[in-house]
Design an enzyme around this catalytic site. Sequence first.
Site, short mmCIF file in Angstrom:
data_model
loop_
_atom_site.label_atom_id
_atom_site.label_comp_id
_atom_site.label_asym_id
_atom_site.label_seq_id
_atom_site.Cartn_x
_atom_site.Cartn_y
_atom_site.Cartn_z
CE LYS A 122 -4.36 0.93 0.05
NZ LYS A 122 -5.31 0.07 0.38
CG ASP A 162 -7.30 3.32 -0.50
OD1 ASP A 162 -7.93 2.00 -0.69
OD2 ASP A 162 -8.03 4.03 0.74
P1 NDP Z 1 -13.05 7.83 -2.56
O1 NDP Z 1 -12.08 8.75 -2.61
O2 NDP Z 1 -13.81 7.42 -4.24
O3 NDP Z 1 -14.09 8.08 -1.30
C1 NDP Z 1 -13.87 8.62 -0.13
C2 NDP Z 1 -15.33 8.48 0.62
O4 NDP Z 1 -15.14 8.91 2.19
C3 NDP Z 1 -15.79 10.19 0.52
O5 NDP Z 1 -16.85 10.34 0.67
C4 NDP Z 1 -15.04 10.79 1.73
O6 NDP Z 1 -15.39 11.98 1.87
C5 NDP Z 1 -14.77 9.83 2.55
N1 NDP Z 1 -14.06 9.90 3.67
C6 NDP Z 1 -12.64 9.91 3.55
N2 NDP Z 1 -12.00 9.95 4.56
C7 NDP Z 1 -13.07 10.43 5.38
C8 NDP Z 1 -12.82 10.42 7.02
N3 NDP Z 1 -12.02 10.18 7.31
N4 NDP Z 1 -13.87 10.60 7.24
C9 NDP Z 1 -15.25 10.93 6.80
N5 NDP Z 1 -15.36 11.03 5.96
C10 NDP Z 1 -14.08 9.84 5.24
O7 NDP Z 1 -12.33 6.33 -1.67
P2 NDP Z 1 -12.91 5.33 -2.28
O8 NDP Z 1 -14.04 5.29 -2.22
O9 NDP Z 1 -12.14 4.51 -3.05
O10 NDP Z 1 -12.09 4.26 -0.60
C11 NDP Z 1 -13.53 4.30 0.75
C12 NDP Z 1 -13.02 3.22 1.23
O11 NDP Z 1 -12.92 1.82 0.50
C13 NDP Z 1 -11.49 3.52 1.93
O12 NDP Z 1 -11.32 2.53 2.94
C14 NDP Z 1 -11.06 2.73 1.37
O13 NDP Z 1 -9.48 2.12 1.71
C15 NDP Z 1 -11.41 0.79 0.95
N6 NDP Z 1 -11.87 0.34 -0.44
C16 NDP Z 1 -11.28 1.45 -1.37
C17 NDP Z 1 -11.26 0.39 -2.56
C18 NDP Z 1 -11.29 0.72 -3.78
O14 NDP Z 1 -10.93 -0.21 -4.53
N7 NDP Z 1 -11.04 1.93 -4.13
C19 NDP Z 1 -11.01 -1.32 -2.32
C20 NDP Z 1 -11.30 -2.08 -1.03
C21 NDP Z 1 -11.03 -0.65 -0.63
P3 NDP Z 1 -14.70 13.49 1.04
O15 NDP Z 1 -14.95 13.39 -0.35
O16 NDP Z 1 -15.03 14.05 2.42
O17 NDP Z 1 -13.10 13.24 1.51
O1 2IT Z 2 -7.62 -1.32 -0.11
C1 2IT Z 2 -7.88 -1.88 -1.63
O2 2IT Z 2 -8.31 -3.38 -1.96
C2 2IT Z 2 -8.14 -1.43 -2.48
N1 2IT Z 2 -7.56 0.41 -2.36
C3 2IT Z 2 -7.63 -1.43 -4.17
C4 2IT Z 2 -5.97 -2.50 -4.65
C5 2IT Z 2 -6.25 -2.41 -5.31
O3 2IT Z 2 -5.02 -3.05 -6.12
O4 2IT Z 2 -6.64 -2.62 -6.84
#
Ligand code: NDP
Ligand code: 2IT
Length: 449
Positions: A122, A162
């Site tokens: 990561k 992420d």
């Molecule tokens: P995005 O950046 O697309 O969206 C993040 C969302 O979470 C936004 O709405 C953001 O609000 C909110 N957020 C972020 N930080 C905080 C905080 N400290 N407090 C409150 N709200 C917060 O990210 P993703 O949707 O990709 O990721 C969301 C979660 O999913 C993370 O935990 C990530 O690790 C996990 N994840 C993502 C994967 C992927 O493929 N993208 C895969 C597996 C897990 P704001 O816009 O106000 O910051």
């Molecule tokens: O937390 C996760 O699994 C991710 N942000 C996606 C990682 C990836 O390599 O697609």
Amino acid sequence: MDAIVEMTKSRDPEQYEFHQAVKEVVESVKPVLDRNPEYRQQAVLERITEPERVVMFRVPWMADSGQVKVNRGFRVEMNSAIGPYKGGLRFHPSVNLGIIKFLAFEQVFKNSLTTLAMGGGKGGSDFDPKGKSDNEVMRFCQSFMAELFRHIGANTDVPAGDIGVGAREIGYLFGMYKKIKNEFTGVLTGKSLNWGGSLIRPEATGYGVVYFAAEMMQTRDETLEGKTCLVSGSGNVAQFTTQKILDLGGKVVTLSDSAGYIYDEKGIDRDKLAFVMELKNLRRGRIYEYADKYPEAVYTPVDPNLDYNPLWNHPAQCAMPCATQNEINEKDANNLLKNGVYLVSEGANMPSTPEAVDIFIDNTILYGPGKAANAGGVAVSGLEMAQNSMRLSWPRDEVDDRLKQIMHSIHKTCVDAATSYGQSGNYVAGANIAGFVKVVNAMLDQGLV
Ligand code: NDP
Ligand code: 2IT
């Protein structure tokens, strides 16, 4: 076992999230070590909790105003026993080494569960893309890649998105990698479709969260049809979680960002979801605008003085936290149960505090931890790597079918591992044990390296 947790704390006292992630895994795998004495002699816990490599670097870039700014970049290459390091990049002001290490550690077990050949890593930066122009984001990404490129590669380490890293950032990062290396290769996943991306990768994490929820429901002969769901976040994972819940006949009544949340009792239908996608992905706006557009919804700003999140305090059957770590605490977990929630499928990484996890497990609800429930994203990243190697692009249905199959298999693996250690129905134990055993056995096969 306690000594391992104490050692991670005394070595790096300020890495709280990493301690939390290690403690949970160590507690889960204790019976595995008891059954396999050679694991202790081989110090597998000491080895698996120490990253193979940590890279930290300066990222200087120039703001539109001409002012020079400096951020910190990270890449933690945690474990390569079963494949090249694989895992996302997070750009968020809260990013520090402890957060990246926790995410890399979780990724090792998650990737192991996917059935694909991917190690765990990561990275990211404390850069905040919010409020930055496209040009500023581009210059930052280029500077970040000007250092990162020497540590990654299609067979070495393959980053992805992420929090704060989506298609735009992956494009700028890929462009710079290609320029420096003079090589068009599958070194990043989450690429756009017309230059090496996979169909379904944008949808994969959210869809997977819901496929995993459906698998859990099926163990009680139930489906998601007619179920009310609380979803947090409004980014990539939250959006496609909402879309798949709609596909399966469920209703989503909440979405949030870091400033507050909306509650729409009537449900977020497809038109409203399209508005959210346009708002968040194109205009990069705030979720309160939803309530301006749809007056039937109520917007509640985050109150920093509250010791609970009111989003988790509405009547529902399911909750899908899709924002960030530790967003559900003990009080929130109790509120969820009180309101009728009996299924939690985690889109975010480690969104529930240890106290909240204990409440879910003690009450025997259907609780799918992130490293199992959100593995669909990295799984389709693995499929993107496979397509890149073959220089092929699989049709949408083929990728979606494979994703469904992988989520089914992860669910079964968790159920079987938990059952074989006398913890039927405990997906935390199942995910940690199954993920751990596969990686540890590969490490032992490869000798002391
Ligand atoms: P995005 O950046 O697309 O969206 C993040 C969302 O979470 C936004 O709405 C953001 O609000 C909110 N957020 C972020 N930080 C905080 C905080 N400290 N407090 C409150 N709200 C917060 O990210 P993703 O949707 O990709 O990721 C969301 C979660 O999913 C993370 O935990 C990530 O690790 C996990 N994840 C993502 C994967 C992927 O493929 N993208 C895969 C597996 C897990 P704001 O816009 O106000 O910051
Ligand atoms: O937390 C996760 O699994 C991710 N942000 C996606 C990682 C990836 O390599 O697609």
